[in-house]
Scaffold this motif. Structure first.
Motif, PDB file in Angstrom:
ATOM      1  N   CYS A 179       2.341  -5.274   7.701  1.00  0.00           N
ATOM      2  CA  CYS A 179       2.734  -6.610   7.426  1.00  0.00           C
ATOM      3  C   CYS A 179       1.643  -7.439   6.507  1.00  0.00           C
ATOM      4  O   CYS A 179       1.404  -8.207   6.961  1.00  0.00           O
ATOM      5  N   ASP A 180       1.922  -7.002   5.289  1.00  0.00           N
ATOM      6  CA  ASP A 180       0.963  -7.512   4.308  1.00  0.00           C
ATOM      7  C   ASP A 180       1.609  -8.695   3.630  1.00  0.00           C
ATOM      8  O   ASP A 180       2.654  -8.697   3.376  1.00  0.00           O
ATOM      9  N   ILE A 181       0.804  -9.749   3.220  1.00  0.00           N
ATOM     10  CA  ILE A 181       1.361 -10.875   2.760  1.00  0.00           C
ATOM     11  C   ILE A 181       2.230 -10.654   1.526  1.00  0.00           C
ATOM     12  O   ILE A 181       3.361 -11.247   1.297  1.00  0.00           O
ATOM     13  N   PRO A 182       1.715  -9.949   0.198  1.00  0.00           N
ATOM     14  CA  PRO A 182       2.515  -9.739  -0.583  1.00  0.00           C
ATOM     15  C   PRO A 182       3.981  -8.971  -0.380  1.00  0.00           C
ATOM     16  O   PRO A 182       4.889  -9.372  -1.304  1.00  0.00           O
ATOM     17  N   ALA A 183       3.776  -8.200   0.312  1.00  0.00           N
ATOM     18  CA  ALA A 183       5.034  -7.409   0.625  1.00  0.00           C
ATOM     19  C   ALA A 183       6.117  -8.329   1.176  1.00  0.00           C
ATOM     20  O   ALA A 183       7.385  -8.123   0.981  1.00  0.00           O
ATOM     21  N   LEU A 184       5.671  -9.238   2.337  1.00  0.00           N
ATOM     22  CA  LEU A 184       6.561 -10.099   2.812  1.00  0.00           C
ATOM     23  C   LEU A 184       7.047 -11.125   1.792  1.00  0.00           C
ATOM     24  O   LEU A 184       8.279 -11.534   1.879  1.00  0.00           O
ATOM     25  N   LEU A 185       6.317 -11.601   0.903  1.00  0.00           N
ATOM     26  CA  LEU A 185       6.670 -12.669   0.214  1.00  0.00           C
ATOM     27  C   LEU A 185       7.778 -11.975  -0.812  1.00  0.00           C
ATOM     28  O   LEU A 185       8.473 -13.034  -1.373  1.00  0.00           O
TER      29      LEU A 185
END
Length: 312
Positions: A179-185
């Motif tokens: 759950c990485d930030i860029p991937a979720l954004l």
């Protein structure tokens, strides 16, 4: 469409690295080996430091904590990744995803500041050797370490709350293996411009501030080393910093590439490859870098090996 009419997802699917089952098995064996080496290397470093006279040096106090952070840092990502490589549907709950992001962001930020604290320690030791015992007392070391953890926690709260206050109405497939930030954004249904800017600004602040501390520290160190007349003395003095410089270059290089580019959220496949380096590869390499490039660590390691041989 208004946010009130959206249905929030309750789980995410981690796409990870696509491929046939035999490819997934090969990746599982590769990353399992790397994770085991990470645990063995970092636990070994901690044991070596705390069972030898090295534990009384601020440099090795920070190094043992770096090893501890690397263990936790890798463990909040890799075991889950290994499990996902063996199952068909890689599902992670909404709350578990937020928890993983919080721990990852907290530990990654803490490691950034810890590397800067280690650079400051080397600066004091080399540029002000007579004042070193007075400046780098045990209480100061504990305060620096506590500050690293505190900033890490604050940064994690900002990023995790900023990401998970967004709406995720589907699709829920995260094009990453954690759950990485860029991937979720990329998955957010609501306007994520503010979250993107917060990610960029906070990441840039963490990297730039620590980079400034490191560059200034090593500028003074280099100036001091060049004033040493003996070539042997120069090599011996700078060899204590070589391992730290290598670890900094690897860690900050990958983090900068991943998080401190305003347009970096759009590159998907390269993000996954780069993230493997700072989540799995670098925690494995750090003990190797510090043991191979540091004479005191090698001396302590040889001492322990000789003791074990004698006991046998």
């Amino acid at each position: 469409m208004k946010e009130a009419n959206w249905t929030q997802v309750s789980e995410f699917i981690l796409l990870g690295f696509s491929g046939r089952s035999e490819v997934q098995l090969s990746l599982f064996l590769l990353f399992l080996l790397m994770y085991l080496l990470t645990l063995i290397g970092n636990v070994g470093m901690i044991v070596l430091i705390h069972t030898d006279s090295l534990q009384h040096s601020p440099m090795y106090f920070f190094l043992s904590n770096l090893s501890f952070i690397d263990i936790c840092y890798s463990s909040c990502i890799t075991p889950r990744f290994l499990y996902d490589l063996l199952v068909a549907r890689k599902v992670i709950s909404y709350n578990s995803c937020a928890t993983q992001m919080w721990f990852f962001t907290s530990l990654a930020t803490t490691e950034c500041y810890l590397l800067a604290a280690m650079a400051y320690d080397r600066f004091v030791a080399i540029c002000n050797p007579l004042l070193y015992p007075v400046i780098m007392t045990r209480n100061i070391c504990f305060l620096l370490l506590a500050g690293c953890y505190l900033v890490g926690i604050v940064n994690a709260v900002v990023h995790t709350s900023g990401t998970f206050q967004l709406f995720f109405c589907g699709p829920n497939e995260v094009n990453s293996y954690f759950c990485d930030i860029p991937a979720l954004l990329r998955l957010s249904c609501s306007d994520n411009y503010v979250s993107k800017m917060v990610l960029f600004v906070f990441s840039a602040f963490v990297v730039v501030l620590n980079a400034v501390i490191i560059v200034i520290s090593y500028a003074y160190i280099l100036s001091t080393v060049l004033r040493i007349r003996s070539i042997t003395g120069r090599q011996k003095t700078f060899s204590t910093c070589a391992s730290h410089l290598m670890a900094i270059t690897l860690y900050y290089g990958t983090l900068t590439f991943m998080y401190v580019q305003p347009g970096g959220l759009e590159a998907v496949e390269q993000d996954k490859i780069v993230s493997v380096f700072y989540t799995i590869v670098i925690p494995m390499l750090n003990p190797v870098i510090y043991s191979l490039r540091n004479e005191e660590v090698k001396k302590a390691l040889r001492k322990k090996m000789n003791q074990n041989i004698c006991l046998q």
